[in-house]
Structure formats: C-alpha cells, structure tokens
Design a protein around this motif. Structure first.
Motif, PDB file in Angstrom:
ATOM      1  N   LYS A 172      -1.210 -21.202  -7.350  1.00  0.00           N
ATOM      2  CA  LYS A 172      -2.306 -20.456  -7.939  1.00  0.00           C
ATOM      3  C   LYS A 172      -2.294 -19.040  -7.361  1.00  0.00           C
ATOM      4  N   CYS A 173      -2.289 -18.047  -8.248  1.00  0.00           N
ATOM      5  CA  CYS A 173      -2.156 -16.654  -7.820  1.00  0.00           C
ATOM      6  C   CYS A 173      -3.440 -15.884  -8.105  1.00  0.00           C
ATOM      7  N   GLN A 174      -3.760 -14.987  -7.200  1.00  0.00           N
ATOM      8  CA  GLN A 174      -4.908 -14.105  -7.388  1.00  0.00           C
ATOM      9  C   GLN A 174      -4.547 -12.717  -6.895  1.00  0.00           C
ATOM     10  N   GLY A 175      -5.044 -11.696  -7.611  1.00  0.00           N
ATOM     11  CA  GLY A 175      -4.843 -10.334  -7.149  1.00  0.00           C
ATOM     12  C   GLY A 175      -3.926  -9.523  -8.040  1.00  0.00           C
ATOM     13  N   ASN A 176      -3.390  -8.473  -7.486  1.00  0.00           N
ATOM     14  CA  ASN A 176      -2.592  -7.500  -8.233  1.00  0.00           C
ATOM     15  C   ASN A 176      -1.107  -7.796  -8.059  1.00  0.00           C
ATOM     16  N   PRO A 177      -0.402  -8.237  -9.105  1.00  0.00           N
ATOM     17  CA  PRO A 177       1.019  -8.583  -8.940  1.00  0.00           C
ATOM     18  C   PRO A 177       1.902  -7.390  -8.622  1.00  0.00           C
ATOM     19  N   TYR A 178       1.480  -6.196  -9.015  1.00  0.00           N
ATOM     20  CA  TYR A 178       2.325  -5.038  -8.735  1.00  0.00           C
ATOM     21  C   TYR A 178       2.402  -4.753  -7.236  1.00  0.00           C
ATOM     22  N   SER A 179       1.386  -5.147  -6.479  1.00  0.00           N
ATOM     23  CA  SER A 179       1.446  -4.975  -5.031  1.00  0.00           C
ATOM     24  C   SER A 179       2.563  -5.831  -4.438  1.00  0.00           C
ATOM     25  N   VAL A 180       2.806  -7.016  -5.016  1.00  0.00           N
ATOM     26  CA  VAL A 180       3.919  -7.857  -4.563  1.00  0.00           C
ATOM     27  C   VAL A 180       5.250  -7.182  -4.884  1.00  0.00           C
ATOM     28  N   PHE A 181       5.353  -6.621  -6.087  1.00  0.00           N
ATOM     29  CA  PHE A 181       6.582  -5.937  -6.481  1.00  0.00           C
ATOM     30  C   PHE A 181       6.867  -4.749  -5.567  1.00  0.00           C
ATOM     31  N   LEU A 182       5.834  -3.994  -5.221  1.00  0.00           N
ATOM     32  CA  LEU A 182       6.017  -2.866  -4.310  1.00  0.00           C
ATOM     33  C   LEU A 182       6.562  -3.332  -2.960  1.00  0.00           C
ATOM     34  N   ASN A 183       6.005  -4.412  -2.439  1.00  0.00           N
ATOM     35  CA  ASN A 183       6.502  -4.943  -1.169  1.00  0.00           C
ATOM     36  C   ASN A 183       7.938  -5.433  -1.295  1.00  0.00           C
ATOM     37  N   LEU A 184       8.266  -6.003  -2.447  1.00  0.00           N
ATOM     38  CA  LEU A 184       9.636  -6.462  -2.685  1.00  0.00           C
ATOM     39  C   LEU A 184      10.610  -5.287  -2.669  1.00  0.00           C
ATOM     40  N   LEU A 185      10.221  -4.169  -3.288  1.00  0.00           N
ATOM     41  CA  LEU A 185      11.076  -2.987  -3.289  1.00  0.00           C
ATOM     42  C   LEU A 185      11.252  -2.427  -1.879  1.00  0.00           C
TER      43      LEU A 185
END
Length: 298
Positions: A253-266
């Motif tokens: 179950k996911c909550q929040g802003n997925p782009y923040s995860v992508f930024l951390n991945l980059l």
C-alpha cells in the motif's frame, strides 16, 4: 511551425507556438518537480545520460491505451478533444469504433498469426493504431520531433506470438500506454528549448510530500525464489535454455508523492536510461543500464 493533419475532409493545423531557448539548468529532475502534478496523467520525464538528451512532458493532449484487441483514446485537453474526430476517421478502416465527446473506444479484429514474422509485425493492429496517432513536426530539429511517447508491456508479445495466457492478471495494467505531448521541454547538445510553454521559468519549487510503503508482500518466499533459481540453472546446464530471469512480484500500500521516490532513485543510481510517466491510476518509473532497441534513421 506547424503541420497539417487531415482525414476524409477533416483537417487541422497543429502549431508549436512560443518556442524559446531556455537558460541551461543543471538539475533537470528538480526542474520537472516544479511542474509535476500527481493528479495529472500524461506527464513524462525521460533522460538518456549517455547522449545528454532529456524530454520533460508537462501536459499531454491525448492518452492511447489498450489491452488485447480493445483500445481507448482519451482527450486530456481541448486540443486533444479537437483531434478525436480526425483520428476516428483515420482508424475507421481498421477497427470498430465508438466516438464520444472526449473518448474513442474501439475493437480490432481478432489477431491472426501468419507464418512469417514480418507479416505479423506489419498486420499488427497496435502498430496501425499508433501510426494513426503520430503527428510529426518536421521543423523541430532536436532528437524528438513530435509524436507519441509511452510504454509497452511485456504482455504485448501476445499480439505477435500464440502464448499461454496467464491465469491471473495481477496488475490489471494496459498492454501499452502512450501520450501525445502538448507542452514539453527538450534538452540535448543543441541546448534547452521549451515548446508550447509561455512565461519565464522561476526557481523550482520544493517537492511537496513524502512517500511511504505499508505491508510489503511478495507472492514468493525467499526459499521458493531460490528453488526456482536452482530449477532454471538445471535447465541451462541441460541445454534447454540459455538464459532466464526470475522475478518476484512485490506489492504494498503506497501513500504520498511518487515523484519523490523517482528523484531519490536518480540520486542513487548512475544508470543512463531513466523514465517517469503518470496515468490515471498513479505512476510508473524505472531506470535501466541498457536500451533494448534504438532506431537511428527511418
């Protein structure tokens, strides 16, 4: 700059307006966060670090998706809504269509499997669908000259080969998902240019929100996963196969802003190929050390 699209008496000029060169920005992912809206499908970030090429789609006019021989084209903006009748005219010789105010739904004939692979590719209905939704603007001389951007699922192979159908569709995602960009930014060796964007760029705003996972689960335990690996190793040693990938499906179950995860991945990977794309259900993103196919010229 403009291009004219037409079909059976319907015509429309597509114009890319307000084209300008933009001051170079070092942190492109952070710049994209300035425009990112988690509720808006059709926003895309793609970068090729090997070639120093990046495209950021701020807004898309159309979404194009399908599963098996069913497809849907949705208008996401007023421009997309204006394009629907033209696309419907282009497609009516290939499929059964229903044109509504903001949507086209259609069904291709059942897929047949001629013996020759080239015939299967040329007759593939998805190839015909995407070709009729592609609008190229020749005057854009950078690596992207207009058209559609999106994703293919592995399951798309079912349109080329007769394979056993999976018993359970875990993700319920389409076989393909594409967007026709309406506003986008390009950056390559020629510089950084904005298309269909008015006004000046301000400093990127801080990315709001966090992201969390709850109850992370897998359909395979570690011991089951290890057992499958050993089975495949035996098949490789026997000469049945030469390589295989064992995957584990993780769900949470996911909550929040997925782009923040992508930024951390980059920030934590040096992989050259990175993408982020939103749809009505959420977001899909990933990084890869390699590219499967590259077409240099038509």
């Amino acid at each position: 700059m403009n291009t004219k699209i037409e079909a059976q008496g319907l015509a429309m000029n597509l114009n890319y307006i307000n084209i300008k060169q933009v001051s170079e920005v070092q942190d492109l992912p952070l710049l994209f966060s300035h425009f990112f809206d988690n509720r808006q499908p059709g926003q895309i970030f793609y970068t090729d670090r090997e070639r120093n090429q990046t495209i950021m789609v701020i807004r898309s006019a159309l979404s194009i998706q399908g599963k098996s021989n069913q497809f849907t084209i949705k208008a996401l903006t007023s421009l997309g809504q204006s394009l629907l009748p033209i696309i419907a005219k282009r497609l009516d010789i290939f499929a059964e269509l229903k044109l509504e105010a903001k949507m086209i739904t259609g069904t291709f004939p059942e897929i047949t499997y001629p013996a020759v692979l080239d015939q299967r590719v040329l007759q593939n209905p998805i190839r015909l669908l995407l070709s009729q939704c592609f609008f190229e603007i020749e005057e854009i001389k950078q690596f992207f000259s207009g058209g559609i951007l999106g994703l293919f699922a592995y399951d798309l192979i079912d349109t080329l080969e007769q394979l056993p159908k999976p018993q359970i569709d875990l993700l319920q995602e389409p076989d393909y998902l594409f967007y026709l960009p309406e506003e986008f930014i390009l950056q390559d060796e020629q510089g950084m240019f904005s298309y269909l964007l008015s006004g000046e760029f301000s400093n990127p705003k801080p990315l709001e929100g966090t992201f969390s996972l709850e109850n992370l689960k897998s359909e395979l335990s570690f011991s089951e996963f290890a057992r499958k690996v050993e089975q495949l190793k035996q098949h490789i040693e026997a000469g049945d196969i030469f390589q295989a990938v064992v995957g584990r499906f993780l769900q949470a179950k996911c909550q929040g802003n997925p782009y923040s995860v992508f930024l951390n991945l980059l920030r934590t990977t040096c992989a050259p190929y990175c993408y982020f794309i939103t749809d009505e259900q959420g977001a899909m993103f990933g990084v890869s050390p390699e590219i499967a196919v590259r077409v240099e010229q038509k």
